[in-house]
Design an enzyme around this catalytic site. Structure first.
Site, PDB file in Angstrom:
ATOM      1  N   SER A  26       0.838  -1.197   0.000  1.00  8.53           N
ATOM      2  CA  SER A  26       0.000   0.000   0.000  1.00  8.53           C
ATOM      3  C   SER A  26       0.879   1.255   0.000  1.00  8.53           C
ATOM      4  O   SER A  26       1.651   1.468  -0.918  1.00  8.53           O
ATOM      5  CB  SER A  26      -0.961  -0.032   1.198  1.00  8.53           C
ATOM      6  OG  SER A  26      -2.008   0.894   1.027  1.00  8.53           O
ATOM      7  N   LYS A  69     -20.063  17.730   3.581  1.00 11.11           N
ATOM      8  CA  LYS A  69     -19.134  17.936   4.690  1.00 11.11           C
ATOM      9  C   LYS A  69     -18.994  16.655   5.512  1.00 11.11           C
ATOM     10  O   LYS A  69     -17.927  16.339   6.014  1.00 11.11           O
ATOM     11  CB  LYS A  69     -19.615  19.092   5.579  1.00 11.11           C
ATOM     12  CG  LYS A  69     -18.704  19.397   6.754  1.00 11.11           C
ATOM     13  CD  LYS A  69     -17.321  19.808   6.276  1.00 11.11           C
ATOM     14  CE  LYS A  69     -16.414  20.138   7.448  1.00 11.11           C
ATOM     15  NZ  LYS A  69     -15.053  20.454   7.001  1.00 11.11           N
TER      16      LYS A  69
END
Length: 340
Positions: free
Chosen positions: A168, A220
């Site tokens: 990763s 948000k």
């Protein structure tokens, strides 16, 4: 029972005394450090040629007899004199270590190490990074990768050595190297993005507990732990993950154009031998083997920028390390987990 009570009392007094001493020491250190100019840390440089030479000489001393050892030292002395007369300027190899956690905390030291070596290194030298990381936060490993990119931009050869794992975010860093060298059973890949969080909204509703989430801006908050998640929020969250994954793939493809990026960017991991077939790495070899070979023809220096820590920080780190070790030990006993 009386003995146990006395022992418990003694133990409590001892612990109280130790804690009091630690508090006093921390307080004294704080007073002494007040007003002093605090340095960020210091650069430690170790010549690995001397380290390897010391290992060899110690073994020779144990294996050879007195006469044979004397003859060998005489022969080595002549060889060293010839090398000095040749006055050959050896290339330099700068060795860095990166042991990554989820926040890529080692970046703080690595950035100073890179700044230092870039002030003296040339394109005839080489930088070797011994990398170990299973990945972590996107922005943290993005910064770590950007630090390594400075070496590539300066035109200095960069070799990444992976002995255990570079997955990763760890592979995001590794792909920047001109060459990637892996141990045969190191874990590589995991070119993917993952995010997960629990949601306890139904549990709160069951107990008649309201949780209000107020936002300004449509997205948000997409998914929350306590609020009620919507399908629209899930879709937006997934869209953000896909965008991050595309950026990750493009980044790897930029530095490793020989890869079939869609084939390897599935989130899978491979052992070194399989990773070589997929061109995730260039060679199978341990970092010890690579550096000991380099030491025969180059001056090899290990760089480590040691962050300066206050007494309070050192005491806190020691305490947290002990607690972490204890919890990990008991958890492994309870779960009886086994890993290959």
């Amino acid at each position: 029972m009386e003995f146990l009570a006395d022992y418990a009392s003694f133990l409590a007094k001892t612990v109280t005394l130790v804690v009091a001493i630690i508090v006093v020491l921390v307080f004294i250190a704080a007073l002494r450090g007040k007003g002093r100019r605090r340095t960020a840390g210091q650069m430690q440089v170790t010549k690995l040629n001397d380290f390897y030479k010391g290992l060899r000489e110690r073994l020779e001393q144990s294996l050879l007899g007195k006469d044979a050892l004397k003859a060998l030292r005489k022969q080595q002395g002549k060889a060293q004199k010839l090398e000095k007369k040749a006055a050959e300027v050896k290339p330099r190899v700068y060795v860095l270590d990166f042991d990554g956690d989820i926040k890529a905390s080692a970046t703080e030291s690595m950035r100073h190490e890179i700044t230092a070596l870039l002030s003296v290194a040339t394109d005839k030298d080489e930088v070797v990074l011994r990398l170990e990381s299973g990945g972590g936060m996107v922005h943290s490993y993005g910064l770590a990768s950007s630090q390594l990119a400075r070496i590539r931009q300066a035109g200095i050869p960069l070799t990444i050595c992976i002995d255990k794992v570079a997955a990763s975010g760890g592979y995001m860093m590794a792909c920047i190297g001109d060459r990637i060298i892996s141990a045969p059973f190191a874990i590589l890949g995991s070119i993917g993005v993952v995010a997960q969080l629990p949601n306890v909204n139904r549990l709160l509703k069951k107990h008649d507990i309201d949780f209000e989430v107020l936002t300004a801006g449509e997205y948000k908050r997409t998914l929350t732990v306590f609020g009620e998640n919507t399908e629209k929020g899930r879709e937006k969250f997934q869209q953000d993950l896909d965008i991050t994954h595309d950026l990750f793939k493009n980044f790897v493809a930029r530095y490793r154009p020989q890869l079939s990026i869609d084939e390897v960017a599935t989130g899978e991991v491979w052992l070194g031998m399989a990773a070589l077939d997929k061109q995730l790495v260039d060679e199978l070899k341990t970092s010890d083997e690579y550096l000991s070979e380099k030491a025969k023809s180059a001056d090899v220096f290990h760089l480590h920028f040691a962050q300066r820590k206050s007494l309070q920080e050192r005491v806190g780190l020691a305490a947290s390390g002990s607690v972490d070790h204890l919890l990990t030990r008991w958890w492994s006993r309870l779960t009886q987990q086994r890993f290959l």
